[in-house]
Write an enzyme that holds these catalytic residues in place. Structure first.
Site, PDB file in Angstrom:
ATOM      1  N   LYS A  66      17.011  18.203  11.345  1.00 24.61           N
ATOM      2  CA  LYS A  66      17.059  19.281  10.356  1.00 24.61           C
ATOM      3  C   LYS A  66      18.170  20.235  10.770  1.00 24.61           C
ATOM      4  O   LYS A  66      18.508  20.325  11.955  1.00 24.61           O
ATOM      5  CB  LYS A  66      15.720  20.042  10.315  1.00 24.61           C
ATOM      6  CG  LYS A  66      15.424  20.678   8.979  1.00 24.61           C
ATOM      7  CD  LYS A  66      14.878  19.677   7.981  1.00 24.61           C
ATOM      8  CE  LYS A  66      14.540  20.312   6.656  1.00 24.61           C
ATOM      9  NZ  LYS A  66      13.783  19.377   5.803  1.00 24.61           N
TER      10      LYS A  66
HETATM   11  P1  NAD Z   1      14.894  25.703  -3.016  1.00 21.06           P
HETATM   12  O1  NAD Z   1      15.737  26.642  -2.250  1.00 21.06           O
HETATM   13  O2  NAD Z   1      15.523  24.884  -4.089  1.00 21.06           O
HETATM   14  O3  NAD Z   1      13.637  26.472  -3.659  1.00 21.06           O
HETATM   15  C1  NAD Z   1      12.785  27.279  -2.915  1.00 21.06           C
HETATM   16  C2  NAD Z   1      11.915  28.055  -3.881  1.00 21.06           C
HETATM   17  O4  NAD Z   1      10.948  28.806  -3.140  1.00 21.06           O
HETATM   18  C3  NAD Z   1      12.699  29.069  -4.716  1.00 21.06           C
HETATM   19  O5  NAD Z   1      12.175  29.113  -6.029  1.00 21.06           O
HETATM   20  C4  NAD Z   1      12.414  30.386  -4.002  1.00 21.06           C
HETATM   21  O6  NAD Z   1      12.543  31.528  -4.833  1.00 21.06           O
HETATM   22  C5  NAD Z   1      10.980  30.151  -3.598  1.00 21.06           C
HETATM   23  N1  NAD Z   1      10.533  31.061  -2.539  1.00 21.06           N
HETATM   24  C6  NAD Z   1      11.207  31.466  -1.440  1.00 21.06           C
HETATM   25  N2  NAD Z   1      10.462  32.342  -0.746  1.00 21.06           N
HETATM   26  C7  NAD Z   1       9.297  32.480  -1.412  1.00 21.06           C
HETATM   27  C8  NAD Z   1       8.125  33.229  -1.209  1.00 21.06           C
HETATM   28  N3  NAD Z   1       8.013  34.023  -0.136  1.00 21.06           N
HETATM   29  N4  NAD Z   1       7.119  33.131  -2.108  1.00 21.06           N
HETATM   30  C9  NAD Z   1       7.261  32.320  -3.187  1.00 21.06           C
HETATM   31  N5  NAD Z   1       8.338  31.583  -3.441  1.00 21.06           N
HETATM   32  C10 NAD Z   1       9.343  31.666  -2.566  1.00 21.06           C
HETATM   33  O7  NAD Z   1      14.188  24.736  -1.922  1.00 21.06           O
HETATM   34  P2  NAD Z   1      13.564  23.295  -2.163  1.00 21.06           P
HETATM   35  O8  NAD Z   1      14.613  22.287  -1.835  1.00 21.06           O
HETATM   36  O9  NAD Z   1      12.875  23.253  -3.475  1.00 21.06           O
HETATM   37  O10 NAD Z   1      12.493  23.224  -0.978  1.00 21.06           O
HETATM   38  C11 NAD Z   1      11.162  23.734  -1.121  1.00 21.06           C
HETATM   39  C12 NAD Z   1      10.279  23.118  -0.046  1.00 21.06           C
HETATM   40  O11 NAD Z   1      10.284  21.694  -0.179  1.00 21.06           O
HETATM   41  C13 NAD Z   1      10.704  23.374   1.397  1.00 21.06           C
HETATM   42  O12 NAD Z   1       9.544  23.413   2.216  1.00 21.06           O
HETATM   43  C14 NAD Z   1      11.517  22.147   1.742  1.00 21.06           C
HETATM   44  O13 NAD Z   1      11.621  21.931   3.131  1.00 21.06           O
HETATM   45  C15 NAD Z   1      10.690  21.098   1.047  1.00 21.06           C
HETATM   46  N6  NAD Z   1      11.381  19.838   0.758  1.00 21.06           N
HETATM   47  C16 NAD Z   1      12.538  19.808   0.054  1.00 21.06           C
HETATM   48  C17 NAD Z   1      13.130  18.591  -0.239  1.00 21.06           C
HETATM   49  C18 NAD Z   1      14.363  18.477  -1.095  1.00 21.06           C
HETATM   50  O14 NAD Z   1      14.735  17.354  -1.437  1.00 21.06           O
HETATM   51  N7  NAD Z   1      15.009  19.562  -1.491  1.00 21.06           N
HETATM   52  C19 NAD Z   1      12.560  17.395   0.215  1.00 21.06           C
HETATM   53  C20 NAD Z   1      11.368  17.454   0.939  1.00 21.06           C
HETATM   54  C21 NAD Z   1      10.784  18.682   1.187  1.00 21.06           C
END
Ligand code: NAD
Length: 425
Positions: free
Chosen positions: A113
């Site tokens: 990561k």
């Molecule tokens: P992103 O940056 O696209 O979205 C994150 C979202 O969370 C945004 O809407 C943001 O406003 C919101 N957020 C941030 N802080 C917050 C809070 N305190 N309360 C409520 N909402 C809040 O990120 P993402 O890629 O969608 O990732 C989200 C989660 O999924 C993370 O845990 C990431 O590790 C996991 N993940 C992502 C992927 C991927 O392909 N992008 C794959 C597996 C897991």
């Protein structure tokens, strides 16, 4: 318990949580003491200093990390997080979970990561481009298509992956799309990668609802986080017939018992970056969202939001962990012991769709042979179904919780590979 003390550099709540989960899983499968420390601790960590020119002519220096937890089973794989609160310990925990996840779903990868301490919303587009390029440039000696292949995570996206591919390719002297996944289609991105994590979450939710004999058309869903994963999960679930009753982001939550208009919410984020201007529901807090009465709760933002205080107040039937590490170790223990009625799809299974399609993207890049969206989706769901079946078998066989079943499968596979490789020299 493993004997090597945790190094203080990783020390933070999220890393300790990942370590506790590992210790519990290692005990559950009687992992030999001789292999535990090798499997548990990150292989290496890189800290980089990232100076960039600001638009006003000044220079700012940011700090970035890449933690490669496991390189024994193939190139390390894992996203890059841009967030003001990111720490090397959090990155190490996320890298550890990537190791178990890639092993669980049978990908020929290790786990890694990355992170940069920055709020991307506070940089101009030009500054963000310089920071992405500088981060990639600093990592070039430590990554590569057969060494470590990054991808997007919180705060990073396709466009940023495009700048990073360009930086790496310029150094190599030729386009090298296989260095990174989740990049634009124009640079060798895969059909279906953008929606892969959310589509995978929706697929698994629909399969578990079938097991629970709840028709998806009768299911209500609350989703915390409306970025790549939360937004795409909402869209895919709505298309499958579920009613999305609440969504949220860092600006707060929005509740509409008649059903949120997901397309309208996505359009709002596309034009203004967040949900602050969304008028399709009444305002609720993120905490209220987590404790809403609903069929499915999908945390899709950050770690450790389901705390021992929130856990007793959960009113969902199915908790689908789209985010990594959303449930603390203590909250999980409470749910396991006190809430047998609550089904959990643990993060390493629930959000694995992202890394599965990242793997497909990497294969397509290496072969220079590209697949249709239908091919990608069909292969994605098949691979998720195989992982789900393996988890359910492990669960039945050892009477484990679903989380313990998923983690023990991943950990055992990493341990088997390390044992088979032996210790060099
Ligand atoms: P992103 O940056 O696209 O979205 C994150 C979202 O969370 C945004 O809407 C943001 O406003 C919101 N957020 C941030 N802080 C917050 C809070 N305190 N309360 C409520 N909402 C809040 O990120 P993402 O890629 O969608 O990732 C989200 C989660 O999924 C993370 O845990 C990431 O590790 C996991 N993940 C992502 C992927 C991927 O392909 N992008 C794959 C597996 C897991």
């Amino acid at each position: 318990m493993s004997k090597l003390p945790s190094t203080p550099i990783y020390s933070c709540e999220t890393y300790l949580m990942a370590c506790k989960q590992f210790d519990r899983a290692a005990d559950a499968i009687n992992l030999p003491e001789t292999i535990r420390d090798r499997v548990k601790h990150p292989r290496r960590a890189i800290v980089v200093s990232l100076p960039i020119h600001r638009d006003d002519g000044t220079v700012s220096v940011f700090e970035g990390y890449r933690v490669q937890h496991n390189l024994s089973t193939g190139p390390a794989k894992g996203g890059i997080r841009f967030h003001p609160d990111v720490t090397i310990g959090e990155v190490a925990a996320l890298a550890m979970w990537m190791s178990w996840k890639t092993a669980l779903v049978g990908l020929p990868y290790g786990g890694a990561k990355g992170g940069v301490i920055v709020d991307p919303a506070r940089l101009t587009a030009a500054e963000l481009e310089r920071l992405c390029r500088r981060y990639m440039q600093e990592l070039i000696p430590f990554i590569g298509p057969q060494v470590d292949v990054p991808a997007p995570d919180v705060g990073t996206n396709e466009k940023m992956m495009g700048w990073m591919v360009d930086t790496y390719s310029n150094h190599m002297g030729h386009l090298t799309p296989s260095i990174i996944t989740g990049k634009p289609l124009a640079l060798g991105g895969s059909q279906g990668r953008r929606e892969a994590t959310g589509a995978g979450v929706a697929y698994l939710i629909s399969r578990y609802l079938e097991d629970m004999r709840i028709p998806i058309a009768e299911a209500t869903v609350a989703i915390q986080g409306f970025g790549n994963v939360g937004g795409e999960a909402a869209l895919a679930l709505a298309r499958r017939g579920a009613r999305i009753v609440a969504i949220s982001d860092y600006t707060g939550g929005y509740y509409n018992p008649a059903g949120i208009d997901v397309a309208k919410a996505l359009a709002c984020v596309a034009s203004t970056r967040d949900l602050a201007a969304f008028d399709g529901g009444s305002a609720i807090t993120n905490e209220e969202l987590l404790t809403l009465e609903c069929t499915v709760l999908v945390p899709a933002a950050l770690e450790r939001v389901i705390t021992p205080e929130i856990a007793p107040r959960l009113r969902c039937r199915l908790l689908a962990e789209a985010a990594n590490g959303p449930t603390t170790f203590a909250a999980d223990k409470f749910l396991e012991e006190q809430r047998p009625d609550l089904e959990i799809i643990p993060d390493v299974l629930c959000n694995a769709g992202g890394v599965i399609v990242s793997y497909f993207e990497w294969i397509q890049n290496l072969q220079n042979y590209y697949w249709t969206r239908d091919e990608v989706m069909e292969k994605l769901f098949r691979q998720l179904e195989q992982a789900r079946t393996a988890v359910e078998r492990q669960r039945d066989k050892y009477k484990f919780s679903r989380r313990l079943a998923a983690q023990t499968l991943g950990i055992q596979r990493v341990a088997d590979a390390k044992i088979a490789r032996g210790l060099y020299p």
